[in-house]
Write an enzyme that holds these catalytic residues in place. Structure first.
Site, PDB file in Angstrom:
ATOM      1  N   HIS A 151       0.846  -1.200   0.000  1.00  0.00           N
ATOM      2  CA  HIS A 151       0.000   0.000   0.000  1.00  0.00           C
ATOM      3  C   HIS A 151       0.880   1.249   0.000  1.00  0.00           C
ATOM      4  CE1 HIS A 151      -3.687  -2.188   1.998  1.00  0.00           C
ATOM      5  NE2 HIS A 151      -3.485  -2.552   0.758  1.00  0.00           N
ATOM      6  N   HIS A 194      -7.820  -0.124   3.409  1.00  0.00           N
ATOM      7  CA  HIS A 194      -7.408  -0.539   2.072  1.00  0.00           C
ATOM      8  C   HIS A 194      -7.306   0.671   1.143  1.00  0.00           C
ATOM      9  CE1 HIS A 194      -7.789  -5.067   2.173  1.00  0.00           C
ATOM     10  NE2 HIS A 194      -8.091  -4.679   3.395  1.00  0.00           N
TER      11      HIS A 194
HETATM   12  C1  FAD Z   1      -0.170  -8.126  -4.216  1.00  0.00           C
HETATM   13  C2  FAD Z   1      -1.020  -6.917  -3.915  1.00  0.00           C
HETATM   14  C3  FAD Z   1      -2.203  -7.074  -3.223  1.00  0.00           C
HETATM   15  C4  FAD Z   1      -3.005  -5.960  -2.935  1.00  0.00           C
HETATM   16  N1  FAD Z   1      -4.184  -6.137  -2.275  1.00  0.00           N
HETATM   17  C5  FAD Z   1      -4.989  -5.078  -2.054  1.00  0.00           C
HETATM   18  C6  FAD Z   1      -6.260  -5.237  -1.428  1.00  0.00           C
HETATM   19  O1  FAD Z   1      -6.663  -6.344  -1.072  1.00  0.00           O
HETATM   20  N2  FAD Z   1      -7.017  -4.131  -1.224  1.00  0.00           N
HETATM   21  C7  FAD Z   1      -6.603  -2.881  -1.594  1.00  0.00           C
HETATM   22  O2  FAD Z   1      -7.323  -1.907  -1.386  1.00  0.00           O
HETATM   23  N3  FAD Z   1      -5.402  -2.706  -2.191  1.00  0.00           N
HETATM   24  C8  FAD Z   1      -4.598  -3.767  -2.430  1.00  0.00           C
HETATM   25  N4  FAD Z   1      -3.384  -3.587  -3.023  1.00  0.00           N
HETATM   26  C9  FAD Z   1      -2.945  -2.223  -3.285  1.00  0.00           C
HETATM   27  C10 FAD Z   1      -3.565  -1.652  -4.554  1.00  0.00           C
HETATM   28  O3  FAD Z   1      -3.405  -2.563  -5.631  1.00  0.00           O
HETATM   29  C11 FAD Z   1      -2.842  -0.343  -4.856  1.00  0.00           C
HETATM   30  O4  FAD Z   1      -2.937   0.516  -3.737  1.00  0.00           O
HETATM   31  C12 FAD Z   1      -3.458   0.348  -6.060  1.00  0.00           C
HETATM   32  O5  FAD Z   1      -3.378  -0.475  -7.207  1.00  0.00           O
HETATM   33  C13 FAD Z   1      -2.718   1.636  -6.326  1.00  0.00           C
HETATM   34  O6  FAD Z   1      -3.277   2.231  -7.468  1.00  0.00           O
HETATM   35  P1  FAD Z   1      -2.501   3.318  -8.271  1.00  0.00           P
HETATM   36  O7  FAD Z   1      -3.384   3.728  -9.401  1.00  0.00           O
HETATM   37  O8  FAD Z   1      -2.004   4.358  -7.336  1.00  0.00           O
HETATM   38  O9  FAD Z   1      -1.188   2.585  -8.827  1.00  0.00           O
HETATM   39  P2  FAD Z   1      -1.092   1.286  -9.749  1.00  0.00           P
HETATM   40  O10 FAD Z   1      -2.331   0.448  -9.671  1.00  0.00           O
HETATM   41  O11 FAD Z   1       0.218   0.648  -9.396  1.00  0.00           O
HETATM   42  O12 FAD Z   1      -1.017   1.894 -11.209  1.00  0.00           O
HETATM   43  C14 FAD Z   1       0.148   2.505 -11.698  1.00  0.00           C
HETATM   44  C15 FAD Z   1       0.179   2.257 -13.194  1.00  0.00           C
HETATM   45  O13 FAD Z   1       1.242   3.017 -13.758  1.00  0.00           O
HETATM   46  C16 FAD Z   1       1.899   2.225 -14.708  1.00  0.00           C
HETATM   47  N5  FAD Z   1       3.269   2.745 -14.858  1.00  0.00           N
HETATM   48  C17 FAD Z   1       4.280   2.693 -13.970  1.00  0.00           C
HETATM   49  N6  FAD Z   1       5.375   3.286 -14.472  1.00  0.00           N
HETATM   50  C18 FAD Z   1       5.049   3.738 -15.687  1.00  0.00           C
HETATM   51  C19 FAD Z   1       5.756   4.439 -16.705  1.00  0.00           C
HETATM   52  N7  FAD Z   1       7.032   4.804 -16.562  1.00  0.00           N
HETATM   53  N8  FAD Z   1       5.091   4.740 -17.831  1.00  0.00           N
HETATM   54  C20 FAD Z   1       3.782   4.393 -17.997  1.00  0.00           C
HETATM   55  N9  FAD Z   1       3.067   3.720 -17.073  1.00  0.00           N
HETATM   56  C21 FAD Z   1       3.695   3.404 -15.935  1.00  0.00           C
HETATM   57  C22 FAD Z   1       1.853   0.823 -14.137  1.00  0.00           C
HETATM   58  O14 FAD Z   1       2.008  -0.142 -15.152  1.00  0.00           O
HETATM   59  C23 FAD Z   1       0.446   0.793 -13.519  1.00  0.00           C
HETATM   60  O15 FAD Z   1      -0.531   0.350 -14.434  1.00  0.00           O
HETATM   61  C24 FAD Z   1      -2.580  -4.678  -3.334  1.00  0.00           C
HETATM   62  C25 FAD Z   1      -1.381  -4.532  -4.044  1.00  0.00           C
HETATM   63  C26 FAD Z   1      -0.615  -5.638  -4.337  1.00  0.00           C
HETATM   64  C27 FAD Z   1       0.674  -5.457  -5.129  1.00  0.00           C
END
Ligand code: FAD
Length: 223
Positions: A151, A194
């Site tokens: 997270h 979460h």
């Molecule tokens: C194993 C695991 C289990 C989890 N379980 C839970 C859960 O049960 N409940 C919960 O609430 N949360 C959970 N999480 C956390 C949740 O998945 C994250 O908090 C959430 O996905 C964050 O969203 P975000 O949009 O900030 O980042 P992300 O979902 O990480 O999205 C970032 C995006 O940017 C892209 N990216 C990165 N660098 C570049 C670049 N240079 N150029 C272009 N694109 C790029 C990546 O490919 C990705 O698609 C879990 C995470 C993991 C890893």
């Protein structure tokens, strides 16, 4: 993406061979993570199936520190976007975090020895086990085994600019006119739950703020 585009701490950017477009020292700092561990006990096998699953012989009390004081960082190491960034979580850098986790482990043990839970468990702690007893031993065990919940937040914090903020209250990167960050990197102080829920709320805010802008333009703004 910000650092690769020349937005960030000039020291980090220049070291990576990137020309500075906008000095914003907060980029990649203030990184926070939920810390997580557990204490596991053997169960009594004679338990009624209605109380606990009889096929499972162990039960863990799961512990989490949702608001650690330690702050880590995430920075690029190169101007090659294919290179992984350097992630330095600095877990337990602030003593409060370790002290709190030690107390959590002791609290879990107290619960396990208190009815009604005490009657369900055999009293045998299998993880970390009785050899981890004193505060110092618990602290060492935590340092060796602590886990995260994936997270990670804070690297583009919504804070005042003078407090190393990266985005303003409208998710716009300071010093730019049309760059927004819409992910959990903007959370300045970790949430106690979460992260997906907070992410959903963020997207709703952005949608409502941009409802007057045509869809194709919204995409450009998000990028
Ligand atoms: C194993 C695991 C289990 C989890 N379980 C839970 C859960 O049960 N409940 C919960 O609430 N949360 C959970 N999480 C956390 C949740 O998945 C994250 O908090 C959430 O996905 C964050 O969203 P975000 O949009 O900030 O980042 P992300 O979902 O990480 O999205 C970032 C995006 O940017 C892209 N990216 C990165 N660098 C570049 C670049 N240079 N150029 C272009 N694109 C790029 C990546 O490919 C990705 O698609 C879990 C995470 C993991 C890893």
């Amino acid at each position: 993406i910000l650092e690769l585009s020349g937005i960030g701490d000039p020291e980090v950017l220049l070291k990576a061979g990137i020309d500075v477009q906008l000095s914003l020292p907060g980029v990649g700092t203030n990184v926070q993570e939920h810390l997580y561990t557990g204490v596991t006990y053997r169960k009594y096998s004679r338990l009624s199936p209605s109380i606990l699953d009889p096929t499972k012989r162990h039960m863990s009390l799961v512990l989490a520190l949702n608001n650690p004081f330690s702050r880590g960082s995430i920075h690029i190491r190169s101007n090659d976007f294919r290179m992984q960034p350097v992630i330095d979580p600095r877990i337990f850098e602030q003593p409060y975090d370790l002290i709190t986790m030690v107390e959590l482990v002791k609290f879990a043990r107290r619960i396990a020895h208190t009815e009604p839970l005490a009657g369900l468990l055999s009293g045998t702690e299998v993880y970390p086990g009785p050899q981890v007893e004193t505060d110092e031993q618990i602290a060492e065990w935590l340092k060796d085994t602590i886990s995260t919940t994936y997270h990670t937040v804070g690297s583009c914090s919504m804070l005042p600019l003078e407090d190393d903020g990266v985005v303003d209250a409208k998710l716009k990167v300071y010093g730019t006119t049309n760059i927004r960050v819409v992910d959990i990197g903007i959370i300045p102080l970790h949430v106690g739950g979460h992260t997906q829920g907070t992410l959903g709320a963020l997207r709703s805010i952005l949608r409502s703020r941009m409802s007057c802008i045509p869809c194709w333009m919204q995409l450009w703004h998000i990028v």
